[in-house]
Design an enzyme around this catalytic site. Structure first.
Site, PDB file in Angstrom:
ATOM      1  N   LYS A   1      12.333   0.568   4.908  1.00 56.00           N
ATOM      2  CA  LYS A   1      11.993  -0.636   4.141  1.00 56.00           C
ATOM      3  C   LYS A   1      10.989  -0.277   3.046  1.00 56.00           C
ATOM      4  O   LYS A   1       9.874   0.139   3.332  1.00 56.00           O
ATOM      5  CB  LYS A   1      11.363  -1.689   5.069  1.00 56.00           C
TER       6      LYS A   1
ATOM      7  N   CYS B   1      -3.819   6.158  -3.126  1.00 57.54           N
ATOM      8  CA  CYS B   1      -4.745   6.286  -1.985  1.00 57.54           C
ATOM      9  C   CYS B   1      -5.670   7.478  -2.159  1.00 57.54           C
ATOM     10  O   CYS B   1      -6.714   7.553  -1.520  1.00 57.54           O
ATOM     11  CB  CYS B   1      -3.960   6.375  -0.685  1.00 57.54           C
TER      12      CYS B   1
ATOM     13  N   GLU C   1      -0.279   6.662   7.409  1.00 55.12           N
ATOM     14  CA  GLU C   1      -1.080   7.118   6.261  1.00 55.12           C
ATOM     15  C   GLU C   1      -1.663   5.864   5.620  1.00 55.12           C
ATOM     16  O   GLU C   1      -0.926   5.050   5.062  1.00 55.12           O
ATOM     17  CB  GLU C   1      -0.194   7.913   5.296  1.00 55.12           C
TER      18      GLU C   1
ATOM     19  N   GLU D   1     -12.022  -0.485   0.386  1.00 58.49           N
ATOM     20  CA  GLU D   1     -10.988   0.010  -0.517  1.00 58.49           C
ATOM     21  C   GLU D   1     -10.603  -1.083  -1.519  1.00 58.49           C
ATOM     22  O   GLU D   1     -10.150  -2.154  -1.120  1.00 58.49           O
ATOM     23  CB  GLU D   1      -9.757   0.450   0.273  1.00 58.49           C
TER      24      GLU D   1
END
Ligand code: TXE
Length: 480
Positions: A174, A283, A249, A384
């Site tokens: 997906k 990231c 991850e 983040e």
């Protein structure tokens, strides 16, 4: 308006659910397509196709699997322009980036794992004194799930699919609901390359419906996921009772530590890139910049001057350095951090405002933003943000830099700028991260392990690590 379909058993298939989600173009804020919000039934259909295909695919010779992956890679290169345009329209990233990084890397992923599988070996141990030999079988797991994010859509989608297929698994994948386009296009290339039906199935939809259904499906034995830390934790909780193998991850808040003895010009150029490439939505971006006191003021002046020259514009323009952020909610989230920074006593050195690009005033554009923070413990330095926003702070000693670098919940990557070898060795051992770059950034060799520590995830992708993840090790002991 184009309605994308799922790719199941080698065919573009309408969703059973008949539920649709709008797909927005970040450059102008307009809806330009729809994707299925696939239900449990759609996912079950994809799983059935994958399960049926497994017996043959897992027994297909390594040479043939390799040849098919290399063919997909070749076809991606042939279709570079079309895929790059689709990626840029869907994601808002500059077309130049899609053309030089995203799509070539997707092609490299297939090429790399198409070759790596031919070199993938397992161990054997002679048990001396027992007249026995042990050897390890590395068998494909079966049906695996791959769930990927929106920031590097095809790049990360294929980073999972290619090793999974190479190792002999069948896949239910997906892409992010925000950037479905290139994954959608990939289906037809897989057919053209001769990938047998059902080996790769692509279902579209929201994380909470389609993603959740993949994680819950009992036939999916392993899940490789890249995305937010909260989502990763949720997936781990749902998958735990079924003992699914997981590779997660997740987010990062990576330090970029600059010492006065570095090669200044090289550092400045690279820091510009590591801060704002892909609108800061990688990231691995170095979102916390720590600079040694003697060069702090100089760096501040030079860096801010360079940032102000970056050109925010329509992704299709060749002159654009910074395109649009991926979505309206994401733009709002990032801008919220600018407000938080001010409330926390941060100084806005540049940026922080929405940009109105002429003719595309509803696009999701934001100025590249540099914030000088009073303490490393403030929220903008801890959480983040995942946008074109970096924080800046001075330090005086190596220890202080190291302490600040490690004082976050994340641990994905770190960059050090120094020409001092002993310091390089000391710090790279002590920094809590899965990847440390010295005097460079995002130099990727696909053979190397990739992943994070702490809240940046578990497991490693890349090279043989990925092939190990996508196989089960079985030891066979023969007494002779
Ligand atoms: O990611 P999500 P979002 C970070 C970044 C960003 C934040 C949230 O800080 O602001 O995460 O982004 C699927 N079961 N990163 O909300 O939701 C989802 O459909 C199964 C860092 O966009 O984690 C998509 O395909 N799947 C990051 C994928 O997970 C689920 C890249 C990622 O979406 C699911 C992106 C569920 N319950 C964001 N919920 C990085 N590490 O590179 C969602 N998904």
């Amino acid at each position: 308006m184009q309605q994308l379909k799922n790719f199941i058993n080698g065919q573009y298939t309408l969703p059973v659910s008949n539920n649709w989600i709008d797909n927005y173009c970040p450059a102008n804020g307009e809806v330009y397509g729809q994707i299925p919000n696939s239900s449990k039934d759609d996912v079950a259909q994809a799983c059935r196709a994958a399960k049926n295909a497994f017996a043959n695919w897992s027994q297909t010779t390594i040479e043939k699997r390799s040849r098919i992956l290399l063919k997909i890679s070749e076809l991606l290169e042939k279709n570079l322009q079309r895929f790059a345009e689709a990626e840029s329209t869907d994601n808002g990233k500059p077309i130049s980036l899609a053309k030089t990084v995203d799509i070539p890397r997707a092609a490299s992923n297939f090429r790399f794992f198409g070759n790596a599988i031919t070199q993938f070996a397992s161990e054997s141990h002679e048990s001396v004194g027992f007249n026995a030999i042990n050897y390890t079988l590395r068998q494909p797991i079966g049906v695996v799930g791959c769930i990927s994010p929106w920031n590097l859509p095809l790049y990360l989608f294929t980073w999972k699919i290619a090793p999974a297929l190479a190792a002999g698994n069948c896949v239910v994948a997906k892409p992010s609901e925000v950037t479905p386009m290139t994954a959608y296009l990939l289906g037809e290339l897989c057919n053209e390359a001769g990938l047998p039906k059902g080996v790769l199935n692509i279902v579209h939809g929201l994380g909470s419906t389609t993603g959740q259904a993949i994680v819950e499906h009992p036939d999916i034995k392993a899940i490789s996921f890249t995305g937010g830390t909260a989502t990763g934790a949720h997936i781990a909780r749902v998958a735990a009772p079924m003992f699914k193998k997981l590779s997660l991850e997740l987010g990062g808040k990576n330090p970029n530590i600059i010492f006065a003895d570095c090669d200044y010009d090289d550092m400045l150029e690279t820091t510009l890139r590591s801060s704002f490439a892909n609108q800061g939505q990688i990231c691995l971006c170095g979102s916390r910049i720590f600079v040694e006191q003697p060069i702090y003021n100089q760096f501040k002046t030079d860096f801010v001057a360079r940032v102000k020259k970056l050109n925010v514009g329509h992704p299709a323009e060749a002159t654009t350095d910074i395109g649009a952020l991926v979505s309206k909610p994401h733009l709002e989230k990032v801008m919220q951090y600018v407000t938080i920074a001010k409330e926390e006593g941060g100084t806005l050195l540049c940026g922080g405002n929405k940009v109105l690009v002429k003719g595309f005033e509803n696009g999701y554009y934001l100025e590249p933003t540099v914030i000088e923070v009073p303490t490393d413990e403030c929220r903008v330095n801890q959480e983040e943000i995942f946008g074109p926003v970096v924080t800046l702070m001075p330090f005086t000693t190596e220890n202080e830099a190291l302490t600040m670098a490690n004082k976050v919940k994340y641990g994905l990557s770190a960059t050090l700028w120094t020409n001092n070898l002993k310091r390089t060795m000391r710090m790279s051992q002590q920094i809590q991260a899965g990847i440390v770059w010295i005097n460079t950034w995002m130099l990727r060799d696909l053979r190397t392990p990739f992943g994070g520590v702490k809240s940046s995830g578990v497991g490693r992708e890349g090279g043989f690590e990925a092939l190990r993840f996508f196989t089960e090790a079985k030891n066979v002991c023969i007494k002779y």
